[in-house]
Design an enzyme around this catalytic site. Structure first.
Site, PDB file in Angstrom:
ATOM      1  N   HIS A 262      37.524  32.936 -22.043  1.00  0.00           N
ATOM      2  CA  HIS A 262      38.424  32.376 -21.040  1.00  0.00           C
ATOM      3  C   HIS A 262      38.560  30.856 -21.211  1.00  0.00           C
ATOM      4  CE1 HIS A 262      40.287  32.386 -16.936  1.00  0.00           C
ATOM      5  NE2 HIS A 262      39.815  31.141 -16.934  1.00  0.00           N
ATOM      6  N   GLU A 263      37.443  30.173 -21.238  1.00  0.00           N
ATOM      7  CA  GLU A 263      37.486  28.706 -21.320  1.00  0.00           C
ATOM      8  C   GLU A 263      38.028  28.253 -22.676  1.00  0.00           C
ATOM      9  OE1 GLU A 263      37.280  27.249 -18.611  1.00  0.00           O
ATOM     10  OE2 GLU A 263      36.299  28.838 -17.457  1.00  0.00           O
ATOM     11  N   GLU A 292      46.469  29.354 -17.203  1.00  0.00           N
ATOM     12  CA  GLU A 292      45.724  30.588 -16.918  1.00  0.00           C
ATOM     13  C   GLU A 292      46.249  31.746 -17.781  1.00  0.00           C
ATOM     14  OE1 GLU A 292      43.214  30.065 -15.043  1.00  0.00           O
ATOM     15  OE2 GLU A 292      42.470  32.051 -14.487  1.00  0.00           O
TER      16      GLU A 292
END
Lengths: 498, 498
Positions: A262-263, A292
Site C-alpha cells: 500500500h505505502e 489512494e
C-alpha cells in the site's frame, strides 16, 4: 512574462523547500525522535509553517499570479497548469485569516489529546465538547469561502480538487446498496478459513518479504527507504526521496506485507512525478483519491490477486514452512480475501471497507448541516453500522472514536478513501485492455509494464490535472462505481461461490 | 525595554528554529537519506539557511540590538548576555556581503569535491588550485573586518570568541617543546603491547557496551539517541533532543567505545544548557574549545583512566572472554594509552595529538600571512611531521590531504581541538579539588557527582560567558598548558616508567 514566471517559481520553490523541510521534521518525529524532543519540534514545525504561509500568501505572489493568469489563460502548458494550481492554493490560503489558523491549531491540539484519552477510556463524553469546538471552527472555515452548492463542497475541495458533494453522494448512493447486497450474500455463503494467517510469524522475515515484494514492484530504494512507526505512512521530501513506514502486528503478522504494498503504491506515484515539476505546486500526486487509487491498486488489485500469489506463495511457503504447511495456494488466496464485517475501518476487507467510509461521509455532512446533536453521534454511528454491516460496536472505542481525523479537524477527507478504491478499479479495466497479458506477467512476478503504464498515464502528470479530469482522460469517464462493483462481484463470486 | 527584548527574542527564536531544522536535515542526510536525495536536500538546506540569514541580519534586528545594547550595557543579566552575543553575531553576519557567502558556497563545494578526489588519489596537485581559491576568499573575508592585531584573529574569533592568535601562539609555544620531549622519552622507553585490541570483536556487543558506558555517564536517552554514520558527530536540535553518531572500525574495534564517550561528552554539555536559553543565542556550548574540553574529558580523563577500567574492565572481559583472555587490567590500561607517533590526527593518542594540531595552526597562519607558496605545503607538512613526531608521511593522503577542514574553508578551527585538551586538564585539577574521592567514585562506575559539577559550573551557562572568561571564573586562570603537561607527564611516567 518569463521574468514574472521565474519570480513566482523562485518564491514557490522556497515555499516548497520549507514544506518539505517540515515533512522531514515530521517524519523524524515519528521515526526517530526521542520522547523529550516533542515540544521544541512542535515549535520548529510551527515556525517553518508560518514562514511558508507568509511567503505563499504575500501580495507579491498575488500580483504575480494575477498577471500570469490573464497571460496564460486557456493554455494547456505546464506553466499555465502551475499558475492555475498556485492561484487555487493562494485563493484558499488568503481567504483564511492567520488568527483563525492559530485558533484552529490550538483547538485541534487540545481536541487530539482529548480524543486519545476518550478512545483509551472508550468515553465519547470526554471528546464531545472538543468535537463541538472543532465543528464550530469547520463551519467558520466554510464561511470564509463563497457559498457553494453545498457547504460541505468547500471542505471536500481541499482534499479532492473539483469534486462536489453531490457527485460523491451520487456515486455512493449507487454503490451502497450493491455493496450491502454483496456482503449479505457472502454472509450466507460458506465461510473461509484463515487461522494460519494468525500464527506467530517471525517479524524480520515478514518485513524482509515485504521489501522483496515492493522491490519487484519497482519501488526505488535509491530514492526511498522503509522504517518502523506506530502507523504506516508515506511521505515525500522530493521526487528523489520518498519514504514509507510500516509496522508489525503480532496478531495479524502478514498485514505488514499488504501495508508495504500500500505505502509503496503511494511512494511509486510520488517517485514517478515529473522531475521538471520539482519545487513547484505541480510536484507529487494530484489528489487523495488518485493517490489512494495507486496504493489500493498495488495492495489489492495486484497484491490480493491470485496471479500475484501464484508467483509469491511458493516463496512465502519456503520462508514460513511450519506456518503454511498443508495450505494450498487457493486456500491462502481465499484467506487473505476473507470477508468479515468488522468494527475497525483500517482493518476492513475490500468488500466492507467502502461502507465504513460512506457511514463517515454521511455523518460529516450531517454535522456540517447541523442535522443532529453531536451528543447523539455514537448512537447514530451504531445504528448505521447495523444497517450497513449487520454488526453493532460493543463500545465507542470500536465505534465513533476509532479514527483520529475529526480531532485534527480533517472533515472532508474520508470519502477519498472509497473514491480511491473506485478509481483503482476503473484504471484496472483500462490497464487490462492495454496490457492484455497482465495476469500472466503478474504470475511471473513481473510488474515493469504495469508500472510503466502508471508512470506514463498518471504519475508523470503530477498535479497538472484535477482528479476527475485525469480519470476521464484515461478511462473516458469520470469517477464512478461500476468498475469497482464488477471487480468485487467477480472476485467474491469466485471465492465464495455466489 | 521588555517590548523590544520580546521582539528580538521572537525573531531570534525563529532563526533558531530554522537553524535547528537545518540540523535535522543535515543529520538525516548523514544518517538516513537515500543516495538520490542529495541534490534536493542541498537546495532545502540552502533555502532555510538563506531565510535564517535574512531574518538575523535585518535592519529591524540591528535597530533592536542597538537600542537594547545601550540600555543593558554593563549588566551581568542573562538578557544582557543574550544581547551581547546576538550583537556579536549580527556584526559578523552583516559585515559579510551575501554575494560573498554565495561565492564561498560555490568555491568550497567544488573544493570539497576536488579534495575527495585528491585524497583518494593522494595527489595534492588536484586540490592545489582549489585551495588557492579558498585562501583568496579567506583573505577577502578577513578584509571585511576591522584590522586586528593579526589577520588570523578574525578567523579564530569565529570558532573561539575572544581568543587571539598571540594567545594561542604563546600557549602552544610553551607546550610544544614539552610534548616533543615527552614523546622522545616515551620512544626510548620499553614499548607497550596492544595486539589484543585489534582482534575481531563483535560489532553489536561493542556498540552496546559503549551505550552502557555513556548511560552510566548520564547521557539522557530520553533526550537523545545514537546512530551509525561514516564519521562520528554530535548534533543539537534543542536542549531536549541532542543526538550522537558513531561508527565501527573492524581494525580498531574498541575505538567505538571511546567515540561514544567523546560524542556523549559533547551531547551532555548541550543537554545541560539552561532550558531558559532555548531559542536564544545563549543556548548550547560557548565555544569549540570548551566543547572539546567536555568530550575529551569523558573520553580521556575519565575513559582512559585506570579507575574507570577498574570498574569496567571485568565487565568488558566478561563480554569478550576469548579476546581478553589472560589480559590484566594494567596491560589493558597501558594498551589503550599506548603512544605511537602516527600520520593521522584523528587516530592520534593523547601524547601526540596536540602536535598534529600545532602543525596545522602554523600552516594556517603561514597561509594567511602568505608566508610560502601553497604548492610547497606538502613538503612543509612533511618536514614539520619529522620535527615534531619523528616520522614522515609516505604520501599526501596520509599527510597534508588528510583533513577535510580546508576544503570547507574552515581556517581557524584546528587549534580549538588542542585548546580543548588543555581546558579539560585545567578543569580536571579543579574538579579533583572539589570532589576529593573522584577516583574512588569512578572506580565504582559512579559519575553523577562529576556530571553535576560540570552541569553547575559549565553547562548551565550555555554561551553566556566567553571561553576565556568561563575558564578563569572556574579555575582562576585563563587557558594555559601547565595542567595538561602535568597530567600527561604523570600519566605516561607511570605507564612507560619514565
Amino acid at each position: 512574462m518569463s521574468d514574472k514566471l521565474n519570480q513566482l517559481k523562485e518564491i514557490l520553490g522556497e515555499v516548497s523547500d520549507l514544506n518539505h523541510a517540515n515533512s522531514v521534521l515530521s517524519w523524524d518525529q515519528q521515526v526517530n525522535m526521542p520522547p523529550g524532543g516533542g515540544e521544541a519540534r512542535g515549535q520548529q514545525l510551527a515556525t517553518l509553517g508560518k514562514i511558508a504561509h507568509e511567503k505563499s500568501t504575500s501580495q507579491e505572489v498575488g500580483k504575480l499570479l494575477d498577471d500570469l493568469k490573464s497571460e496564460l489563460n486557456g493554455s494547456d502548458s505546464d506553466d499555465a497548469a502551475m499558475v492555475r494550481v498556485a492561484a487555487r492554493q493562494y485563493d484558499k490560503q488568503t481567504r483564511v485569516p492567520a488568527e483563525f489558523v492559530a485558533e484552529q491549531a490550538i483547538v485541534t491540539t487540545t481536541a487530539f489529546e482529548a480524543w486519545v484519552k476518550a478512545r483509551s477510556k472508550s468515553d465519547f463524553s470526554i471528546f464531545l465538547p472538543h468535537l463541538e469546538k472543532v465543528i464550530d471552527l469547520v463551519r467558520k472555515y466554510i464561511s470564509f469561502f463563497p457559498p457553494a452548492d453545498h457547504p460541505y463542497d468547500t471542505l471536500l475541495d481541499d482534499y479532492e480538487p473539483g469534486m462536489k458533494t453531490a457527485d460523491v453522494n451520487k456515486i455512493f448512493d449507487d454503490l451502497r446498496p450493491q455493496q450491502v447486497k454483496l456482503i449479505k450474500a457472502i454472509r450466507s455463503a460458506k465461510q473461509v478459513k484463515a487461522d494460519f494467517l494468525h500464527k506467530k510469524y517471525n517479524e524480520k522475515k515478514v518485513w524482509d518479504f515485504g521489501e522483496t515484494i515492493i522491490t519487484r514492484f519497482g519501488y526505488d530504494w535509491n530514492r526511498g527507504r522503509q522504517d518502523k512507526t506506530a502507523h504506516p505512512f508515506q511521505t515525500t521530501f522530493n521526487v528523489n526521496d520518498t519514504r514509507i513506514t510500516n509496522r508489525f502486528e503480532a496478531d495479524n503478522p502478514l498485514s505488514t506485507l499488504f501495508s508495504a504494498m500500500h505505502e509503496a503504491g503511494h511512494a511509486m506515484y510520488e517517485q514517478g512525478s515529473n522531475p521538471a515539476y520539482e519545487r513547484t505546486p505541480l510536484a507529487g500526486g494530484t489528489s487523495l483519491a488518485v493517490h489512494e487509487s495507486q496504493s489500493r491498486m498495488w495492495e489489492n488489485l495486484v497484491g490480493r490477486s491470485l496471479p500475484f500469489w501464484e508467483h509469491f506463495f511458493p516463496k512465502l511457503k519456503k520462508t514460513f514452512p511450519s506456518k503454511l504447511d498443508g495450505v494450498s495456494l487457493k486456500s491462502f488466496y481465499k484467506a487473505i480475501n476473507r470477508v468479515e464485517p468488522s468494527f475497525i475501518r483500517v482493518n476492513a476487507d475490500e468488500a466492507t471497507y467502502n461502507l465504513h467510509v460512506m457511514l463517515r461521509l454521511e455523518l460529516e455532512i450531517g454535522m456540517v448541516e447541523n442535522k443532529f446533536a453531536l451528543k447523539d453521534l455514537p448512537e447514530i454511528w451504531n445504528t448505521k453500522m447495523q444497517e450497513y454491516l449487520g454488526i453493532t460496536p460493543p463500545n465507542d472505542a470500536q465505534g465513533v472514536l476509532q479514527d483520529v481525523h475529526w480531532s485534527y479537524g480533517s472533515i472532508g477527507y474520508f470519502s477519498t478513501y472509497a473514491l480511491g478504491n473506485l478509481v483503482s478499479a476503473q484504471l484496472w479495466e483500462k490497464i487490462n485492455e492495454d496490457i492484455c497479458d497482465l495476469d500472466e506477467q503478474t504470475a511471473k512476478g513481473k510488474f515493469d509494464e504495469l508500472l510503466s503504464w502508471l508512470r506514463e498515464k498518471i504519475h508523470i502528470y503530477g498535479q497538472k490535472y484535477e482528479p476527475q479530469d485525469l480519470v476521464q482522460r484515461i478511462t473516458g469517464s469520470k469517477i464512478d462505481s461500476a468498475a469497482y462493483v464488477r471487480y468485487l462481484t467477480k472476485k467474491y463470486s469466485d471465492i465464495y461461490g455466489l
